[in-house]
Write an enzyme that holds these catalytic residues in place. Structure first.
Site, mmCIF file in Angstrom:
data_model
loop_
_atom_site.group_PDB
_atom_site.id
_atom_site.type_symbol
_atom_site.label_atom_id
_atom_site.label_comp_id
_atom_site.label_asym_id
_atom_site.label_seq_id
_atom_site.Cartn_x
_atom_site.Cartn_y
_atom_site.Cartn_z
ATOM 1 N N CYS A 164 0.832 -1.203 0.000
ATOM 2 C CA CYS A 164 0.000 0.000 0.000
ATOM 3 C C CYS A 164 0.871 1.261 0.000
ATOM 4 O O CYS A 164 1.452 1.589 -1.026
ATOM 5 C CB CYS A 164 -0.993 -0.046 1.156
ATOM 6 S SG CYS A 164 -2.307 1.173 1.008
ATOM 7 N N GLU B 139 -0.699 -8.160 5.455
ATOM 8 C CA GLU B 139 -0.456 -8.248 6.901
ATOM 9 C C GLU B 139 -1.757 -8.245 7.702
ATOM 10 O O GLU B 139 -1.741 -8.501 8.898
ATOM 11 C CB GLU B 139 0.475 -7.110 7.357
ATOM 12 C CG GLU B 139 -0.153 -5.717 7.456
ATOM 13 C CD GLU B 139 -0.303 -4.992 6.121
ATOM 14 O OE1 GLU B 139 -0.155 -5.633 5.054
ATOM 15 O OE2 GLU B 139 -0.579 -3.777 6.150
ATOM 16 N N HIS C 267 -3.196 -5.313 1.565
ATOM 17 C CA HIS C 267 -2.539 -5.509 2.866
ATOM 18 C C HIS C 267 -2.444 -6.974 3.281
ATOM 19 O O HIS C 267 -3.305 -7.469 4.010
ATOM 20 C CB HIS C 267 -3.307 -4.743 3.945
ATOM 21 C CG HIS C 267 -3.234 -3.272 3.778
ATOM 22 N ND1 HIS C 267 -2.107 -2.548 4.088
ATOM 23 C CD2 HIS C 267 -4.129 -2.384 3.283
ATOM 24 C CE1 HIS C 267 -2.318 -1.273 3.816
ATOM 25 N NE2 HIS C 267 -3.528 -1.145 3.324
#
Lengths: 193, 305
Positions: free
Chosen positions: A81, A177, A175
């Site tokens: 991002c 994560e 994302h």
């Protein structure tokens, strides 16, 4: 031989989630906020967050020239991002004073999918990590507008590239994560050799 | 990221917006940052230039709401639009507690986060907004863990410790952070059988208490607000366990807002680095004067149920 250390740029944003993912995969992760910490890492993850904020903090911390030098010397990096924005060659709709490192040949439009109300999640199939779809979460995400010749597109959503690689640089507009699926972190670690 | 309530659109790729993961996700992106109250487009530019991760658009900062008295409401949409037009970072705005129509209007305006805030005059003395009914994420204040969990049960995607807004006095923020995180630590250590009593004491749903016991942390990001005025205040909140800070009146009620804003941003990132904190705290001019808790007549933190 000492195990290589994966650095996670920890100036602002979702850095702790990346550290957790690297830990889960049994590798050594280390937060990077200053020059000494950068000198100790062998690769770097640039997390999601506010790219303007991270950019300001790269300047005030003195990290920008050091990081530019490491990246041009071939340090592997994974940008998610805001991290994608910081690694791209061209940033559209950024601030006038916003500089990027330009190590992957992409033009990206900041907040190119719109505001938070337009943020979304979608399934992605990435050949390099198997056919099981990956749930990709896009938060005020950058949109890839142009892809250079040397860049591999590893996945797209509605024909717009969202996961790209050029040499040792991996970037995603979403994302990895934020989900309990570490396959993209695994892909990055595998590329470190 | 436990549940998948409130999905609104779906087509190919199982494309969904407004999910809990998407709404909590933006709060994750704001971590380690400073969210600044601004009342004009000029202030929004100063905040962005200083490195704010988001701005809170409002007509009066809490210090002025405190002085002016009267009913404090959602800001004029024109004012919010004016701030959205000049910034590239997320824009938040406040709705009154329980005023779901103000929430609907703010969602229609495309603000990135709604703060259901005790700084405004409450619209409902019993109910908060059902935040699962919205695609826009909400942040809510809390003074203790029970209040935080009730807000999460209603769909809040970020919690901020309330502190006492508009005072420039950090004491209440510290009290609330210590209370929330102290109870999280105690629950993590508790026996399974004790969790029932914890849920009863906190007046909070048992499954949320059990989840804290299992994970050792709050379900959503915990930020700190209310009374922060200096870089040291921001670092104090971060060292106590906050994941980001809101600075309201503290910046634009000080003598020289721009350098103070930048110093607070650097202090929030480097909250454990005392040498750097000493460096950025120098020569910032006078902070907002502030008020002591005993001379304070309205306690915003008591609003919320």
């Amino acid at each position: 031989m000492v195990a290589p250390i994966v650095g996670v740029l920890a100036l602002q944003g979702a850095f702790a989630k990346h550290v957790e993912a690297i830990d889960r995969l049994g590798h050594r992760a280390s937060e990077v906020r200053n020059a000494e910490q950068l000198a100790q890492v062998d690769s770097l993850i640039i997390p999601g967050g506010e790219s303007t904020t991270i950019s300001k903090l790269l300047d005030s911390s003195g990290l920008r020239p050091l990081l530019a030098e490491r990246l041009s010397a071939g340090m592997p990096a994974f940008g998610t991002c805001a991290g994608m924005i910081l690694l791209a060659t061209e940033v559209l709709d950024g601030r006038d004073d916003q500089e990027s490192f330009g190590v992957i040949d992409l033009a990206v439009r900041r907040n190119g999918y719109g505001r938070q109300i337009n943020s979304f999640e979608a399934n992605l199939v990435v050949d390099d990590i198997g056919q099981q779809p990956l749930r990709a979460v896009f938060i005020r995400a950058p949109r890839v507008e142009a892809v250079g010749d040397g860049v591999e597109v590893l996945a797209s959503v509605e024909d717009v590239p969202v996961l790209c690689r050029q040499g040792q640089i991996l970037v995603s507009s979403f994302h990895p994560e934020l989900i309990d699926d570490d396959r993209l972190h695994q892909l990055f670690l595998a590329g470190l050799g | 990221m436990s549940s998948e309530n409130n999905t609104s659109s779906s087509s190919n790729n199982n494309h969904e917006s407004g999910t809990v993961r998407v709404k909590r996700g933006l709060a994750e992106m704001l971590k380690g940052g400073v969210i600044m109250d601004v009342v004009t487009p000029e202030q929004a530019k100063i905040a962005e230039d200083a490195g704010a991760v988001a701005v809170m658009a409002l007509e009066r900062v809490p210090a002025d709401i405190r002085v002016d008295g009267g009913v404090a409401r959602m800001s004029d949409p024109e004012m919010i639009e004016g701030i959205k037009a000049v910034t590239t970072i997320p824009v938040m705005a406040k709705a009154r507690i329980g005023h779901f129509v103000e929430g609907q209007i703010l969602q229609a305006l495309g603000v990135d986060y709604v703060d259901e805030s005790e700084v405004l005059t409450p619209a409902d003395e019993t109910h908060h907004i059902d935040k699962f009914a919205f695609d826009v994420p909400f942040v809510c204040g809390a003074t203790n863990l029970g209040e935080a969990l009730r807000r999460i049960a209603e769909g809040a995607c970020m919690i901020r410790s309330k502190g006492e807004a508009g005072t420039g006095n950090v004491v209440e923020a510290v009290r609330h952070l210590r209370s929330i995180l102290g109870d999280v630590r105690k629950i993590t250590q508790a026996d399974e059988a004790e969790l029932f009593e914890w849920a009863k004491q906190l007046q909070a749903p048992l499954p949320l208490v059990q989840e804290i016991h299992d994970t050792g942390k709050l379900q959503v990001p915990l930020f700190c607000a209310g009374g922060l005025a200096t870089p040291a205040d921001a670092a104090l909140a971060m060292q106590l366990g906050a994941e980001s800070v809101f600075v309201g009146s503290g910046i634009f009620k000080s003598d020289d807002p721009a350098p103070r804003a930048k110093a607070i941003v650097e202090a929030t990132t480097n909250f454990n680095d005392a040498d750097l904190l000493a460096k950025v705290s120098r020569g910032l001019g006078a902070p907002m004067t502030g008020i002591g808790m005993d001379e304070d007549n309205v306690k915003f933190a008591d609003r919320g149920w």
